[in-house]
Design an enzyme around this catalytic site. Structure first.
Site, mmCIF file in Angstrom:
data_model
loop_
_atom_site.group_PDB
_atom_site.id
_atom_site.type_symbol
_atom_site.label_atom_id
_atom_site.label_comp_id
_atom_site.label_asym_id
_atom_site.label_seq_id
_atom_site.Cartn_x
_atom_site.Cartn_y
_atom_site.Cartn_z
ATOM 1 N N ARG A 72 0.909 -1.105 -0.086
ATOM 2 C CA ARG A 72 -0.306 0.446 -0.012
ATOM 3 C C ARG A 72 0.946 0.643 0.310
ATOM 4 O O ARG A 72 1.465 1.846 0.935
ATOM 5 C CB ARG A 72 -1.170 0.027 1.008
ATOM 6 C CG ARG A 72 -1.716 1.297 1.226
ATOM 7 C CD ARG A 72 -2.846 1.672 0.333
ATOM 8 N NE ARG A 72 -3.389 0.104 -0.129
ATOM 9 C CZ ARG A 72 -4.430 0.166 -0.860
ATOM 10 N NH1 ARG A 72 -4.148 0.804 -2.096
ATOM 11 N NH2 ARG A 72 -4.689 -0.867 -1.407
ATOM 12 N N ARG A 98 1.792 -6.621 -9.605
ATOM 13 C CA ARG A 98 3.058 -6.118 -9.178
ATOM 14 C C ARG A 98 2.713 -6.834 -7.632
ATOM 15 O O ARG A 98 3.418 -6.261 -6.479
ATOM 16 C CB ARG A 98 1.425 -5.154 -8.305
ATOM 17 C CG ARG A 98 0.053 -5.338 -8.020
ATOM 18 C CD ARG A 98 -0.494 -3.792 -7.614
ATOM 19 N NE ARG A 98 -2.277 -4.915 -7.170
ATOM 20 C CZ ARG A 98 -3.147 -4.069 -6.414
ATOM 21 N NH1 ARG A 98 -3.268 -3.231 -5.876
ATOM 22 N NH2 ARG A 98 -4.391 -4.624 -6.327
ATOM 23 N N HIS A 168 1.066 2.871 -10.620
ATOM 24 C CA HIS A 168 0.078 3.579 -9.771
ATOM 25 C C HIS A 168 1.420 4.462 -8.406
ATOM 26 O O HIS A 168 1.205 4.193 -7.178
ATOM 27 C CB HIS A 168 -0.476 2.623 -9.123
ATOM 28 C CG HIS A 168 -1.935 2.865 -8.037
ATOM 29 N ND1 HIS A 168 -1.309 3.553 -7.032
ATOM 30 C CD2 HIS A 168 -2.701 2.086 -8.752
ATOM 31 C CE1 HIS A 168 -2.890 3.299 -6.732
ATOM 32 N NE2 HIS A 168 -3.478 3.031 -8.127
ATOM 33 N N ASP A 213 -11.420 9.825 -7.736
ATOM 34 C CA ASP A 213 -10.698 7.924 -8.354
ATOM 35 C C ASP A 213 -11.144 8.506 -10.274
ATOM 36 O O ASP A 213 -12.590 8.125 -10.331
ATOM 37 C CB ASP A 213 -11.477 7.483 -8.132
ATOM 38 C CG ASP A 213 -11.003 5.830 -8.446
ATOM 39 O OD1 ASP A 213 -10.926 4.744 -7.920
ATOM 40 O OD2 ASP A 213 -9.883 6.080 -9.549
ATOM 41 N N GLU A 272 -0.951 8.868 -11.239
ATOM 42 C CA GLU A 272 0.010 7.962 -12.375
ATOM 43 C C GLU A 272 0.153 7.940 -13.309
ATOM 44 O O GLU A 272 -1.629 9.315 -14.327
ATOM 45 C CB GLU A 272 -1.477 6.708 -11.482
ATOM 46 C CG GLU A 272 -1.975 6.643 -10.535
ATOM 47 C CD GLU A 272 -3.263 5.226 -9.949
ATOM 48 O OE1 GLU A 272 -3.788 5.897 -8.917
ATOM 49 O OE2 GLU A 272 -3.041 4.734 -10.991
#
Ligand code: TA6
Length: 300
Positions: A72, A98, A168, A213, A272
């Site tokens: 995270r 990832r 990201h 978002d 990102e």
């Protein structure tokens, strides 16, 4: 390879050192006051600060470091789909590299003030029934006065492939209420918090006041995070990447995320670099696609 084996093969005393955290091997780079960290799992950069500067990359104080778990924070690599996979509800969010085992291929320290790590992965290390194509991805990270990154994808499938990708990046900021983003005005974005509606960004700096978002499409090559409190601007340049994504989960979503929690979200913003939705990449058999980003810090 464990940290000891990595040190033997790639270590440069006082410049590139390897250790383990949660059973995961990481490279810690230091040069002329610059500091950086990268975990081989996911090829995840988790820290970077140029000499004399505050950290630029945010990693959650509650991040979980464990095999198969995405970090995270830092710079998770999203490939070969972004977000939930369209028409495949069972597919994991954000693809499958990832939290996969990338291989460290080279360490380069010949340029003053810089350290370059190159890592690779292919379908032999990471694949999925939802995207079974043959590919090879190479990730090149240069830590220095700037942080420069390239993700190169080769199509080894023998037919055209379609993929989405993103770096990201979680950026460290003083306070989400005192930060803003510029460089996206006039572009179209998909608002994932408002029913995926398509909207046009106006000319004002983007200030977040709730869960945000957004997938911005066909954006220019430069965005800037303005941080009034820390009096700095983080400049995010990109090439080979048509999309920009802006995200902060805000209070409720963050509180529900065990690896983020009720407070730390105020000190982060994701801006990102990628190719998502309408900007997905179509790559011919045998072809190679390169996406780069360069992150630098200016005094505001
Ligand atoms: O990039 C923004 C986003 O796609 C959001 O929708 C949110 O889910 C975020 O990524 C984090 O995703 P993760 O799978 O890491 O929890």
């Amino acid at each position: 390879m464990n940290a000891q084996q990595l040190s033997a093969e790639f270590g440069v005393k006082g410049v590139v050192e390897f250790s383990e955290q949660g059973g995961l091997a990481k490279a810690v780079v230091s040069r002329d006051g610059m500091h950086g960290e990268l975990f081989l799992q996911g090829a995840t950069v988790t820290a970077w600060a140029p000499a004399g500067a505050r950290p630029v990359i945010f990693t959650s104080p509650k991040a979980v470091f464990a095999p198969g778990t995405a970090v995270r924070g830092g710079i998770p690599i999203i490939f070969p789909w972004f977000g939930p996979k369209q028409d495949e509800p069972k597919a994991p969010q954000h693809g499958f590299v990832r939290a996969a085992p990338w291989k460290l291929e080279s360490v380069e320290t010949s340029r003053p003030g810089e350290v370059t790590l190159r890592l690779g992965i292919s379908e032999a290390e990471a694949t999925s029934p939802f995207w079974p194509d043959a590919y090879r991805a190479t990730y090149t990270v240069t830590f220095g006065k700037a942080l420069s990154i390239e993700l190169a994808v080769q199509n080894r499938a023998g037919h055209e492939i379609r993929f989405e990708e993103a770096l990201h990046t979680y950026f460290a900021i003083s306070d989400i209420a005192k930060a803003s983003v510029t460089g996206l005005s006039g572009t179209t974005f998909i608002d994932k918090v408002d029913g995926f509606q398509r909207k046009t960004q106006d000319g004002a700096p983007i200030k977040l006041s709730g869960e945000t978002d957004r997938v911005y499409l066909s954006t220019p090559g430069r965005a800037v995070i303005e941080d009034a409190e820390w009096r700095r601007r983080i400049v995010v340049e990109k090439d080979g990447a048509a999309s920009s994504i802006v995200w902060n989960p805000w209070t409720e979503k963050a509180a529900a995320m065990k690896d983020l929690g009720a407070e730390a979200w105020r000190g982060m913003i994701c801006v990102e670099t990628g190719n998502a939705a309408d900007n997905a990449v179509r790559l011919a058999a045998g072809g190679e696609h390169r996406m780069t980003t360069r992150i630098s810090v200016d005094a505001a």
